[in-house]
Write an enzyme that holds these catalytic residues in place. Structure first.
Site, mmCIF file in Angstrom:
data_model
loop_
_atom_site.group_PDB
_atom_site.id
_atom_site.type_symbol
_atom_site.label_atom_id
_atom_site.label_comp_id
_atom_site.label_asym_id
_atom_site.label_seq_id
_atom_site.Cartn_x
_atom_site.Cartn_y
_atom_site.Cartn_z
ATOM 1 C CG ASP A 206 47.788 39.863 48.509
ATOM 2 O OD1 ASP A 206 48.236 40.556 47.606
ATOM 3 O OD2 ASP A 206 47.348 38.679 47.424
ATOM 4 C CG HIS A 207 48.026 45.943 49.076
ATOM 5 N ND1 HIS A 207 48.542 46.148 48.392
ATOM 6 C CD2 HIS A 207 47.561 45.899 50.174
ATOM 7 C CE1 HIS A 207 49.459 47.221 49.235
ATOM 8 N NE2 HIS A 207 48.311 46.978 50.438
ATOM 9 C CE1 TYR B 207 47.578 38.018 41.150
ATOM 10 C CE2 TYR B 207 48.007 39.251 39.595
ATOM 11 C CZ TYR B 207 47.079 38.238 40.028
ATOM 12 O OH TYR B 207 46.317 37.690 39.192
ATOM 13 C CG HIS B 208 50.439 44.108 46.373
ATOM 14 N ND1 HIS B 208 50.230 45.294 46.375
ATOM 15 C CD2 HIS B 208 51.450 44.258 44.796
ATOM 16 C CE1 HIS B 208 50.134 45.979 44.719
ATOM 17 N NE2 HIS B 208 50.792 45.007 43.903
ATOM 18 N N PRO B 209 51.748 39.410 47.890
ATOM 19 C CG PRO B 209 52.714 37.346 47.614
ATOM 20 C CD PRO B 209 52.398 38.808 47.161
#
Length: 552
Positions: free
Chosen positions: A293-294, A467-469
């Site tokens: 994630d980020h 919110y980049h899983p």
């Protein structure tokens, strides 16, 4: 009920596949647990903070307590609605850097280099460059997905780009084109004032065809008979039924739900499946692993001039903005307000950009709560390539139970060093002459936070997911024991079953994930149809000295 292809998940990749497969004449059934995307909360771009905080549209997932972030449980929103996360996200459009995809190929995803995926990006886009005469060599002109730019009327957007240039960084006219690196305009999936989600771009046109339909319900498991996926067991109305696939089943349920569904179907780490009494169909230890994630911080500055969006942060102004949007699809409601961006390198020796910025002319959080009284602005900033990895595991053998999500954020010393660099570089940018007419005191972290120890304490308390899983069903070569799918998205060890969403990313890309997720749906569609992949792009921007030379 049966179809040639059964797709689980009407999200970014699932919608693209429904469109392309039905376009080719195949029959398609899309299983989606969520409901309609109608209404202003989703369709009005400026209302982006609402749907991701509404249980009607979001699965409501949270991480387990993160030990390196003061045991906080971080939100992990995933769309539970047609369009999936493209219907609740920030509408930011970033393809990723060319080197990201070359790295995928190096990691065993043969056929996924930048030269391979660029034609799919061009196929999916209709690019609107704001009338600035941009270079269409790199961009699509007739695809379903409209990509536009905000008006950048607020002077703070220009100040951010000018300040970056004054600090010694490059400027880029199009970070999705020849050169990602630099400061410039940010792009958004907005068209004619509306959120242009994957549902609007792909699914709704597909559903107008006789050979594509959607089925509401919760996918409980994939039916596997004699080593082949033949359908999906669905729960709806308290009853279970099976949707049959004549050709293939495709999971496009997100990087959280796709590995969960594989494990519920007996595909995953054998020991973990045995713990939950699930019969092992294929022992794939990589299922659920490699979670990435980020993270990001909001660096916030008070504004000396009353020009920020804070003046609209009241019920009357919000009502007026909403009314204007409702009747005309124009005004502040027609933009996500992320209209300037940057991609930079943390140090001169870094091969390609490893820090991303979103600039916003208000000091606010994703949950819609103002962080401070009065006018302010902020930069969302975070490192792009953290070495930290987590996992998605089963909580139980029940499809109704949320999985266990452990990101293991900030588990490497380099994570802390990178975030400290992000804060210090942002302060340097906000300190340039371009911001002198606007920048007041630092709201967050605050001028008193200076030492490494103070910065680390701030990071531990305030870092949030972007919110980049992704990465939980990693793509790789068939002989790689940690790979889950091969380079055509086929689940290794099971016939007739593929995965196509952000879970197959071997490594997280440079930027927001909606664009590469849609691209995955576009490319896997051709594999499903046994079509020859689009011809490789001849242009090779990654060879350009623009990214190979040291910045500043």
């Amino acid at each position: 009920m049966e179809a040639d292809f059964v797709i689980v998940g009407a999200g970014s990749a699932g919608c693209a596949m429904a469109y392309r497969l039905s376009e080719a004449g195949a029959s398609v059934l899309v299983i989606e647990h969520g409901g309609t995307d109608a209404g202003p909360f989703i369709q009005m771009p400026a209302a982006l903070s609402y749907p991701m905080n509404m249980s009607r549209y979001d699965w409501g997932y949270k991480s387990e307590p993160e030990p390196h972030l003061n045991n906080r449980r971080l939100a992990c929103p995933r769309g539970k609605v047609i369009g999936g996360s493209s219907s609740i996200n920030g509408m930011v459009y970033v393809r990723g850097h060319a080197r990201d995809f070359d790295t995928w190929a190096d990691m065993g995803a043969d056929g996924w280099s930048f030269a391979d995926v660029l034609p799919y990006y061009k196929r999916m886009e209709t690019w609107h460059d704001g009338g600035h005469g941009g270079d269409h060599t790199w961009r699509g002109t007739d695809g379903p997905l409209h990509v536009s730019r905000g008006p950048r009327e607020n002077p703070l957007f220009k100040a951010f780009v000018d300040a970056g240039q004054q600090a010694g960084y490059e400027v880029t006219d199009d970070y999705n084109g020849e050169k990602q690196e630099g400061f410039g305009p940010m792009e958004q999936t907005v068209w004619k004032g509306r959120r242009w989600s994957a549902a609007n771009a792909y699914l709704k046109p597909a559903l107008k065809r006789d050979n594509c339909d959607i089925v509401r319900g919760l996918a409980a498991r994939v039916i596997i008979e004699n080593g082949r996926a033949t359908g999906v067991e669905l729960v709806r109305g308290g009853k279970r039924e099976v949707i049959r696939a004549r050709r293939e089943v495709v999971l496009a349920a997100s990087s959280i739900n796709s590995p969960k569904l594989l494990m519920l179907s007996g595909i995953g780490p054998a020991a973990q499946l045995a713990e939950h009494g699930i019969e092992v169909v294929a022992n794939r230890p990589g299922v659920g692993a490699n979670l990435q994630d980020h993270l990001e911080l909001y660096i916030q500055q008070a504004s000396l001039q009353p020009i920020t969006l804070y003046k609209h942060w009241n019920l009357i102004s919000k009502g007026l903005i909403g009314a204007q949007w409702l009747f005309t699809k124009t005004g502040l409601g027609a933009s996500n307000q992320f209209e300037s961006a940057a991609f930079i390198r943390s140090n001169p020796g870094v091969e390609y950009p490893d820090i991303q910025y979103h600039f916003l002319p208000i000091a606010v959080r994703y949950d819609g709560q103002a962080a401070a009284e009065g006018h302010g602005f902020q930069a969302h900033v975070g490192p792009m390539r953290s070495p930290s990895r987590g996992a998605v595991t089963l909580r139980s053998a029940r499809a109704e139970d949320a999985p266990v999500i452990r990101f293991n954020y900030m588990s490497h010393d380099s994570d802390w060093a990178d975030f400290r660099t992000c804060i210090r570089l942002t302060r340097e940018i906000f300190g340039q002459d371009a911001f002198k007419p606007f920048a007041g005191k630092e709201i967050q972290p605050g001028n008193a936070v200076q030492t490494d120890e103070e910065l680390d304490a701030f990071i531990a308390e305030h870092a949030e997911s972007a919110y980049h899983p992704c990465g939980t069903c990693r793509m790789g070569r068939a002989d790689d024991k940690n790979a889950v799918v091969d380079p055509q998205g086929r689940v290794i060890g099971v016939d007739g079953l593929r995965v196509a969403d952000s879970s197959i990313f071997p490594q997280i890309t440079n930027g927001n994930l909606n664009a590469p997720s849609i691209m995955v749906g576009e490319k896997i569609s051709d594999h499903l149809l046994d079509k020859e992949p689009l011809a490789k792009a001849n242009d090779q921007p990654w060879i350009s000295p623009r990214w190979a030379t040291a910045q500043r």
